[in-house]
Design a protein around this motif. Structure first.
Motif, PDB file in Angstrom:
ATOM      1  N   ARG A  57      -9.301  -4.131 -11.131  1.00  0.00           N
ATOM      2  CA  ARG A  57      -9.465  -4.354  -9.691  1.00  0.00           C
ATOM      3  C   ARG A  57     -10.080  -5.720  -9.404  1.00  0.00           C
ATOM      4  N   GLU A  58     -11.100  -6.101 -10.177  1.00  0.00           N
ATOM      5  CA  GLU A  58     -11.787  -7.372  -9.939  1.00  0.00           C
ATOM      6  C   GLU A  58     -11.052  -8.568 -10.535  1.00  0.00           C
ATOM      7  N   ASN A  59     -10.070  -8.342 -11.392  1.00  0.00           N
ATOM      8  CA  ASN A  59      -9.455  -9.443 -12.131  1.00  0.00           C
ATOM      9  C   ASN A  59      -8.010  -9.710 -11.758  1.00  0.00           C
ATOM     10  N   ILE A  60      -7.504  -9.031 -10.736  1.00  0.00           N
ATOM     11  CA  ILE A  60      -6.146  -9.274 -10.249  1.00  0.00           C
ATOM     12  C   ILE A  60      -6.210 -10.046  -8.946  1.00  0.00           C
ATOM     13  N   LEU A  61      -5.495 -11.185  -8.894  1.00  0.00           N
ATOM     14  CA  LEU A  61      -5.446 -12.015  -7.697  1.00  0.00           C
ATOM     15  C   LEU A  61      -4.236 -11.705  -6.834  1.00  0.00           C
ATOM     16  N   GLY A  62      -3.153 -11.299  -7.442  1.00  0.00           N
ATOM     17  CA  GLY A  62      -1.927 -11.029  -6.690  1.00  0.00           C
ATOM     18  C   GLY A  62      -0.890 -10.343  -7.549  1.00  0.00           C
ATOM     19  N   LEU A  63       0.161  -9.873  -6.911  1.00  0.00           N
ATOM     20  CA  LEU A  63       1.214  -9.111  -7.582  1.00  0.00           C
ATOM     21  C   LEU A  63       2.577  -9.504  -7.044  1.00  0.00           C
ATOM     22  N   THR A  64       3.600  -9.229  -7.842  1.00  0.00           N
ATOM     23  CA  THR A  64       4.957  -9.084  -7.315  1.00  0.00           C
ATOM     24  C   THR A  64       5.305  -7.612  -7.443  1.00  0.00           C
ATOM     25  N   VAL A  65       5.735  -7.020  -6.333  1.00  0.00           N
ATOM     26  CA  VAL A  65       6.033  -5.594  -6.275  1.00  0.00           C
ATOM     27  C   VAL A  65       7.438  -5.409  -5.715  1.00  0.00           C
ATOM     28  N   VAL A  66       8.170  -4.472  -6.299  1.00  0.00           N
ATOM     29  CA  VAL A  66       9.461  -4.067  -5.732  1.00  0.00           C
ATOM     30  C   VAL A  66       9.259  -2.735  -5.032  1.00  0.00           C
ATOM     31  N   THR A  67       9.622  -2.688  -3.759  1.00  0.00           N
ATOM     32  CA  THR A  67       9.436  -1.480  -2.953  1.00  0.00           C
ATOM     33  C   THR A  67      10.533  -0.461  -3.252  1.00  0.00           C
ATOM     34  N   PRO A  68      10.339   0.794  -2.865  1.00  0.00           N
ATOM     35  CA  PRO A  68      11.346   1.813  -3.160  1.00  0.00           C
ATOM     36  C   PRO A  68      12.729   1.512  -2.580  1.00  0.00           C
ATOM     37  N   ASP A  69      12.782   0.764  -1.483  1.00  0.00           N
ATOM     38  CA  ASP A  69      14.092   0.443  -0.908  1.00  0.00           C
ATOM     39  C   ASP A  69      14.659  -0.865  -1.432  1.00  0.00           C
ATOM     40  N   GLY A  70      14.001  -1.468  -2.423  1.00  0.00           N
ATOM     41  CA  GLY A  70      14.576  -2.615  -3.109  1.00  0.00           C
ATOM     42  C   GLY A  70      14.135  -3.978  -2.607  1.00  0.00           C
ATOM     43  N   ARG A  71      13.067  -4.070  -1.824  1.00  0.00           N
ATOM     44  CA  ARG A  71      12.557  -5.373  -1.406  1.00  0.00           C
ATOM     45  C   ARG A  71      11.609  -5.923  -2.465  1.00  0.00           C
ATOM     46  N   ILE A  72      11.665  -7.231  -2.682  1.00  0.00           N
ATOM     47  CA  ILE A  72      10.768  -7.900  -3.618  1.00  0.00           C
ATOM     48  C   ILE A  72       9.664  -8.569  -2.801  1.00  0.00           C
ATOM     49  N   VAL A  73       8.426  -8.128  -3.011  1.00  0.00           N
ATOM     50  CA  VAL A  73       7.301  -8.564  -2.187  1.00  0.00           C
ATOM     51  C   VAL A  73       6.252  -9.208  -3.077  1.00  0.00           C
TER      52      VAL A  73
END
Length: 469
Positions: A169-185
């Motif tokens: 939790r303290e060591n993550i600055l950001g993510l790339t996440v794919v949503t269930p409907d297929g968006r890349i965020v």
């Protein structure tokens, strides 16, 4: 949504999805029984949910295609990392697709000047540290297993260094996440703080694959300490060892590691790892910093342990000696299994405020003795987190029932003392029963977020959230 309420997709639907996936991914779609079985469980629970397909994507776009297709066809998706989770997170309770992220194994960027890096989710913590070692940096979160970074983010993992460097939790600055409907965020940034909008990054950290799929992680890195000294201190009593930990933390000592092993866990470690210690409650310690700073902290800790019945420090300063010591600590699971060959190990963990640690640990120890079970205690006690490895025969109904009951009481005891049913394993399947007790009305908010982000319920169904309608 629970294991009993889940419905598997129809065979025809699975066949359609397999065909469409194979058109895009070719041989990286498998229905081989051995591969399905391999992806049916992690380390902690037996195979309680076997997928219909296993898919091996290699790009964000492929993950987006897979999720969009599965969402369209209402086929469940269970993300799979290194396979080291302990609470059933990887079981495909409703069948569907197991999404193996093992090919997301690239380190995308390392910035020594900014003390950060960006990695794909399948990179393991050991691979990352091997890659950055020559830059004089390291990534400190160490759960023991050589877990994938994406899996560690998904379960909000912790480990032996958390007392000084924090958790995922303290060591993550950001993510790339794919949503269930297929968006890349892409969430977060490389800045060390932000006041801009909702904290989407930490919404996904700890979500155990129930809201989307983490494909990339932006991490903090740290400079390798100038001096590292490890030490072992043995005690006549568990009470004395725990009291020494509390006194050290209240004295503001900033040790990197404070690990507690009770006498049963020490017996297992001594036999399995051929250690030259006695079978008594023991603290494994590590100090990081300048030579003068480390020396000062060692001397302060020696005075504290002596006041609480601790023996002489046994030091390990050479890298090979430290590595052997911590390998023995990290092999605690295997060591426990070797105590009673043929038995299963129900691993569970809990975490409480430091002020409650002595009472919680001593009550738990008394509970273990009263149960008649073998359940060694090992803990990252510097942050109030401890684990039980409860050995039981799954073919013995009475022993299995007593094991389940002991694990249940351990979680509820921690919650009643202001703590949590899990400091690092996560919820998965096994700890859903405690969510309402721990979070109360917060569970309704969690369910609302789940419905909003995954309205068709395809993402790792049957995990975390008690009975979603």
């Amino acid at each position: 949504m629970n294991a009993q309420a889940l419905l598997r997709p129809a065979p025809g639907t699975i066949a359609e999805v397999k065909t469409r996936l194979a058109e895009r991914l070719g041989a990286r779609v498998s229905a081989a029984q051995a591969v399905l079985n391999q992806h049916s469980h992690g380390e902690g629970l037996p195979a309680i949910g076997v997928p219909d397909l296993v898919v091996f994507p290699e790009t964000n776009e492929e993950v987006a295609f897979i999720l969009a297709l599965c969402n369209e066809c209402r086929v469940p998706v269970t993300p799979f990392g290194a396979g080291s989770s302990l609470e059933g997170q990887l079981a495909a309770l409703a069948g569907g697709v197991s999404l193996d992220m093992g090919r997301f194994d690239k380190i995308l960027d390392v910035s020594p000047d900014a003390l950060d890096c960006r990695v794909q989710a399948g990179v393991t913590r050991e691979a990352l540290n091997a890659h950055v070692r020559d830059t004089g940096l390291f990534f400190p979160v160490d759960p023991g297993a050589n877990a994938s970074i994406g899996g560690m983010a998904s379960t909000r993992a912790s480990g032996t260094n958390a007392v000084r460097y924090g958790t995922m939790r303290e060591n993550i600055l950001g993510l790339t996440v794919v949503t269930p409907d297929g968006r890349i965020v892409r969430t977060g940034s490389r800045a060390r703080k932000s006041s801009a909008g909702l904290d989407l990054t930490h919404l996904y950290v700890g979500s155990e694959g129930t809201l989307g799929v983490i494909t990339e992680v932006q991490l903090k890195l740290y400079g390798l300490p100038e001096t590292i000294v490890a030490a072992v201190c043995q005690f006549n009593s568990l009470e004395g060892a725990v009291a020494a930990v509390v006194a050290a933390l209240q004295s503001n000592l900033r040790m990197a590691r404070i690990e507690l092993l009770d006498e049963v866990q020490m017996r297992a470690a001594i036999r399995y790892s051929k250690l030259d210690y006695v079978e008594t409650p023991t603290l494994f310690l590590e100090f990081h910093g300048t030579p003068a700073g480390v020396q000062e902290e060692v001397e302060m800790m020696q005075a504290i342990t002596a006041d609480h019945g601790g023996g002489e420090f046994q030091f390990a300063e050479r890298p090979e000696d430290r590595n052997r010591l911590w390998k023995a600590r990290h092999n605690s699971y295997q060591a426990v299994m070797a105590l009673s060959p043929g038995k299963n190990n129900m691993g569970t963990d809990a975490c409480v405020p430091i002020s409650a640690l002595p009472a919680c640990l001593l009550e738990t120890k008394a509970d273990i003795v009263a149960s008649g079970l073998t359940a060694p205690i090992v803990g990252h006690v510097g942050d109030g987190n401890f684990h039980l490895g409860i050995l039981f025969d799954p073919n013995d109904a009475d022993e299995t029932e007593r094991t389940e009951a002991l694990a249940f009481r351990t979680s509820r005891r921690a919650i009643s003392m202001g703590g949590t049913c899990s400091g690092e394993h996560g919820v998965g399947v096994h700890k859903i029963v405690h969510m309402q007790t721990e979070h109360g009305e917060g569970v309704a908010l969690m369910k609302a977020i789940k419905r909003a982000l995954d309205p068709n319920g395809i993402m790792n169904p049957g995990k975390i959230y008690p009975l979603i309608d």
